[in-house]
Design a protein around this motif. Structure first.
Motif, PDB file in Angstrom:
ATOM      1  N   ARG A 153      30.108  11.778 -13.979  1.00 61.31           N
ATOM      2  CA  ARG A 153      29.587  12.920 -13.216  1.00 61.31           C
ATOM      3  C   ARG A 153      29.773  12.712 -11.719  1.00 61.31           C
ATOM      4  NH1 ARG A 153      25.054  12.736 -17.185  1.00 61.31           N
ATOM      5  NH2 ARG A 153      25.448  14.464 -18.636  1.00 61.31           N
ATOM      6  N   GLY A 154      30.276  11.531 -11.348  1.00 58.98           N
ATOM      7  CA  GLY A 154      30.467  11.228  -9.941  1.00 58.98           C
ATOM      8  C   GLY A 154      31.880  10.788  -9.654  1.00 58.98           C
ATOM      9  N   ALA A 155      32.026   9.494  -9.367  1.00 60.00           N
ATOM     10  CA  ALA A 155      33.320   8.977  -8.923  1.00 60.00           C
ATOM     11  C   ALA A 155      34.446   9.175  -9.933  1.00 60.00           C
ATOM     12  CB  ALA A 155      33.181   7.487  -8.588  1.00 60.00           C
ATOM     13  N   LEU A 156      34.106   9.246 -11.217  1.00 63.42           N
ATOM     14  CA  LEU A 156      35.147   9.362 -12.241  1.00 63.42           C
ATOM     15  C   LEU A 156      35.215  10.743 -12.873  1.00 63.42           C
ATOM     16  CD1 LEU A 156      34.661   5.949 -14.085  1.00 63.42           C
ATOM     17  CD2 LEU A 156      35.982   6.467 -12.037  1.00 63.42           C
ATOM     18  N   ALA A 157      34.611  11.729 -12.228  1.00 65.55           N
ATOM     19  CA  ALA A 157      34.591  13.076 -12.810  1.00 65.55           C
ATOM     20  C   ALA A 157      35.997  13.617 -13.039  1.00 65.55           C
ATOM     21  CB  ALA A 157      33.803  14.022 -11.906  1.00 65.55           C
ATOM     22  N   ALA A 158      36.901  13.378 -12.099  1.00 66.04           N
ATOM     23  CA  ALA A 158      38.270  13.866 -12.258  1.00 66.04           C
ATOM     24  C   ALA A 158      38.965  13.203 -13.435  1.00 66.04           C
ATOM     25  CB  ALA A 158      39.062  13.629 -10.974  1.00 66.04           C
ATOM     26  N   GLU A 159      38.656  11.928 -13.662  1.00 64.63           N
ATOM     27  CA  GLU A 159      39.253  11.233 -14.804  1.00 64.63           C
ATOM     28  C   GLU A 159      38.775  11.848 -16.114  1.00 64.63           C
ATOM     29  OE1 GLU A 159      41.510   9.001 -14.858  1.00 64.63           O
ATOM     30  OE2 GLU A 159      41.630   8.441 -12.740  1.00 64.63           O
ATOM     31  N   GLY A 160      37.503  12.252 -16.153  1.00 65.44           N
ATOM     32  CA  GLY A 160      36.984  12.897 -17.350  1.00 65.44           C
ATOM     33  C   GLY A 160      37.693  14.188 -17.656  1.00 65.44           C
ATOM     34  N   GLU A 161      37.964  14.978 -16.635  1.00 65.42           N
ATOM     35  CA  GLU A 161      38.683  16.226 -16.843  1.00 65.42           C
ATOM     36  C   GLU A 161      40.133  15.977 -17.251  1.00 65.42           C
ATOM     37  OE1 GLU A 161      38.181  18.259 -13.177  1.00 65.42           O
ATOM     38  OE2 GLU A 161      36.103  18.859 -13.591  1.00 65.42           O
ATOM     39  N   ALA A 162      40.697  14.879 -16.750  1.00 67.79           N
ATOM     40  CA  ALA A 162      42.097  14.578 -17.060  1.00 67.79           C
ATOM     41  C   ALA A 162      42.292  14.136 -18.501  1.00 67.79           C
ATOM     42  CB  ALA A 162      42.610  13.492 -16.118  1.00 67.79           C
ATOM     43  N   VAL A 163      41.214  13.686 -19.160  1.00 65.21           N
ATOM     44  CA  VAL A 163      41.338  13.244 -20.543  1.00 65.21           C
ATOM     45  C   VAL A 163      41.891  14.358 -21.418  1.00 65.21           C
ATOM     46  CG1 VAL A 163      40.017  12.570 -22.585  1.00 65.21           C
ATOM     47  CG2 VAL A 163      39.554  11.477 -20.403  1.00 65.21           C
TER      48      VAL A 163
END
Length: 641
Positions: free
Chosen positions: A569-579
């Protein structure tokens, strides 16, 4: 600690190329940076990478007997090797080294497969007996050390400590096993019942495989099991004293080393107890280290400092932050198979920190499985009491209520009753299988395509837990759950995590709380003394009360948890969407990318809790890229459909 690899032709003694064995063993150089060896004979080849811990000048492997009739390659430690050496010497065996490896050779010659029952340790080894023309593969009782197996197209049986060594063999076919992916998404790891590569297996903990030339490869043989059916009638005081002695012996036996030794110290009961007993047995200050987090609700370093000060250890701490996400490729390489226990990030860092000062580190792993220390054990026992009071129709009605109760992932804990209601409506085995799942079946179904559902052929991950509990040698539900944890969760998740992360940095990790005699003792402790008054590890905490303060013994359990949901929900939010856009997942054709995108958006907004699933999918994406080349080309698309 070491890495082993080898080749055996069960049909006829075909030549084995030393360079092929060397190539396999060299893939394990991180497990054994101190030395390497290869030995071949007609139809057999053994490879070894050594991490020198005992008998630094001797003990090179593969090791042969003086008559060259026996050869062994071995990964692990036999903690009682000196006692066995004395016994074997009295029986007429001569020794040329001071290593435990030579004790394995003499033990086999004296006792055959029964030598395993005499070994107290962690091990995986391959022993070739020229007179009998057989290969003997064995793994320790609890599965501390791994052993992968596969049969390749030329008829050879190949084996190694890690999957990457098997991948170095040119005849190993690379094809993903859909059932292993289902298991992985359910549990966050691929259990020992299978491998992510179709056709590759793992020798189960407490089993051996003996393959004779000219005969088919047989089914592995179980040589050890843990039995919960004979609870002790002794009182709490007597059991407490017995437990303390088992704890002391487990720790002391694992402090034997010819290199610097230390301990992981989280500040929890288990690691703190290990450090306390190490301090009691050591003449010098114990080297300890711990990992903390920037997120305060996950950080335990203050508790670790309390213990370090109490026992005057040489203590060091390192903080893990969201930018440690850069470790993902390191972890993918270390584990080979997808592995989604996010605490592997912190475990790698604490092993890395320990390796700066020591070559061996003791951990507190195993106590939760043995003494019912997990939160799920408490919840399961409470649910089981309710199930026992309700007749079948009432239980089914409660379960049906859970099915229509809103999910409320965003709500306070006391409003999230859906899972509990559903659990009460299920059988004990089905309820506990759901409790240990990282991602429930209904959520997995959301992201599977119809093509993948067909590929599963009716396989459901939870069935291995259901079967283990139903077949468990146990008289009560809690013991059945613990038995399943010892057989599935412990080797598949906890011990895999510690082995791969510690070996990745050339560190030997030892688990004194998994001394098999302590595990057998724990199984005889009545369930009411393992879990009492909503407190797990009741007897163990009572036994350690003479060493540890109440603020350590009775604090809220945090565990070695990485705050992965907060990161997504923070620093890795973009990575979550990229999954959802992951090229490997897309190429495999087994996942609904729109469903994954929806779950990622729900998690980021706080409307849903899917951090673990996003991490699972991210690790799966990277593993598929590494193992099969998915995402790099379309070559595998046809074979995946």
């Amino acid at each position: 600690m070491c890495g082993i690899a080898g080749i055996f032709h069960p049909d006829i003694p075909k030549p084995v190329s030393p360079s092929r064995v060397k190539a396999m063993a060299d893939m394990l150089a991180h497990r054994g940076p101190d030395g390497a060896g290869v030995w071949t004979a007609p139809g057999v080849g053994l490879g070894h990478r050594r991490l020198s811990i005992i008998d630094l000048a001797g003990g090179a492997q593969p090791m042969l007997t003086a008559d060259r009739k026996l050869a062994v390659t071995y990964n692990g430690e036999i903690y009682n090797f000196r006692e066995l050496r004395s016994e074997l010497s009295a029986l007429g065996h001569a020794f040329r080294s001071d290593s435990d490896t030579e004790v394995i050779l003499a033990g086999w010659r004296q006792w055959g497969p029964d030598c395993l029952r005499r070994f107290n340790g962690m091990f995986a080894f391959a022993l070739y007996d020229a007179d009998a023309d057989l290969i003997f593969l064995a793994r320790d009782r609890l599965g501390v050390k791994p052993l992968f197996l596969a049969e390749v197209s030329d008829g050879a049986l190949i084996f190694a400590s890690e999957l990457k060594a098997l991948l170095a063999h040119p005849l190993l076919r690379r094809s993903p096993d859909p059932q292993a992916i289902e298991d992985y998404l359910a549990f966050g790891y691929v259990p020992d019942t299978r491998s992510i590569l179709a056709g590759v297996g793992k020798l189960a903990a407490g089993h051996y495989l003996m393959v004779r030339r000219g005969r088919p490869v047989p089914t592995p043989v179980k040589y050890w099991d843990v039995d919960f059916t004979n609870p002790s009638r002794a009182g709490a005081r007597q059991l407490e004293e017995e437990l303390v002695e088992h704890l002391r012996e487990g720790v002391r036996s694992r402090m034997v080393a010819d290199v610097p030794l230390g301990a992981f110290l989280s500040g929890g009961v288990d690691s703190s107890g290990v450090v306390a007993l190490m301090a009691e047995a050591s003449r010098s200050a114990v080297e300890t280290c711990s990992i903390g987090f920037q997120e305060g609700d996950h950080d335990e370093t203050a508790f670790a400092r309390i213990v370090a000060e109490r026992f005057a250890t040489n203590h060091r701490t390192r903080i893990v932050a969201a930018d440690d996400f850069e470790l993902i490729d390191t972890l993918v390489d270390a584990f080979d198979e997808p592995f989604a226990d996010a605490s592997a990030l912190a475990t790698y860092r604490v092993a890395e920190l320990a390796r700066e000062k020591v070559k061996v580190a003791l951990s507190g792993d195993g106590a939760d499985e043995c003494f019912a220390g997990y939160r799920r054990h408490r919840l399961f026992s409470a649910e089981e009491r309710i199930r026992s009071l309700l007749p079948g129709p009432a239980r089914r009605a409660v379960g049906a209520l859970g099915d229509v109760y809103p999910k409320l992932d965003w709500a306070p804990q006391y409003l999230r009753a859906r899972t509990t209601l559903q659990a009460i409506g299920r059988s004990s085995e089905e309820a506990y299988a759901d409790a240990v799942s990282a991602t429930r079946r209904d959520v997995r179904a959301e992201i599977y395509t119809p093509h993948f559902e067909r590929a599963l052929q009716g396989h459901r991950a939870e069935d291995i837990y259901v079967a283990a509990m139903r077949e468990a040698p146990a008289q009560d539900a809690l013991s059945r759950a613990q038995y399943a944890d010892l057989k599935i969760w412990l080797p598949g998740d906890i011990l895999t995590k510690v082995d791969r992360t510690s070996m990745a940095v050339g560190l030997e990790a030892r688990e004194p709380l998994l001394d098999h005699r302590l595990v057998e003792f724990a199984a005889k402790v009545p369930a009411r003394m393992r879990l009492r008054g909503g407190s797990g590890k009741w007897l163990m905490k009572r036994a350690l009360g003479r060493y540890l303060p109440d603020e350590i013994l009775h604090r809220r359990k945090m565990g070695f948890v990485t705050p992965i949901s907060a990161w997504f929900r923070g620093a890795l939010a973009a990575e979550g969407e990229a999954v959802a856009r992951g090229s490997a997942l897309a190429e495999l054709g087994w996942f609904d990318r729109s469903a994954i995108a929806r779950l990622a958006a729900e998690h980021r907004s706080g409307k849903g809790e899917h951090g673990r699933l996003l991490w699972q999918l991210l690790m799966l994406e990277r593993s598929l890229q590494r193992l099969f080349g998915f995402g790099a080309s379309s070559a595998y698309r046809a074979s995946a459909k």
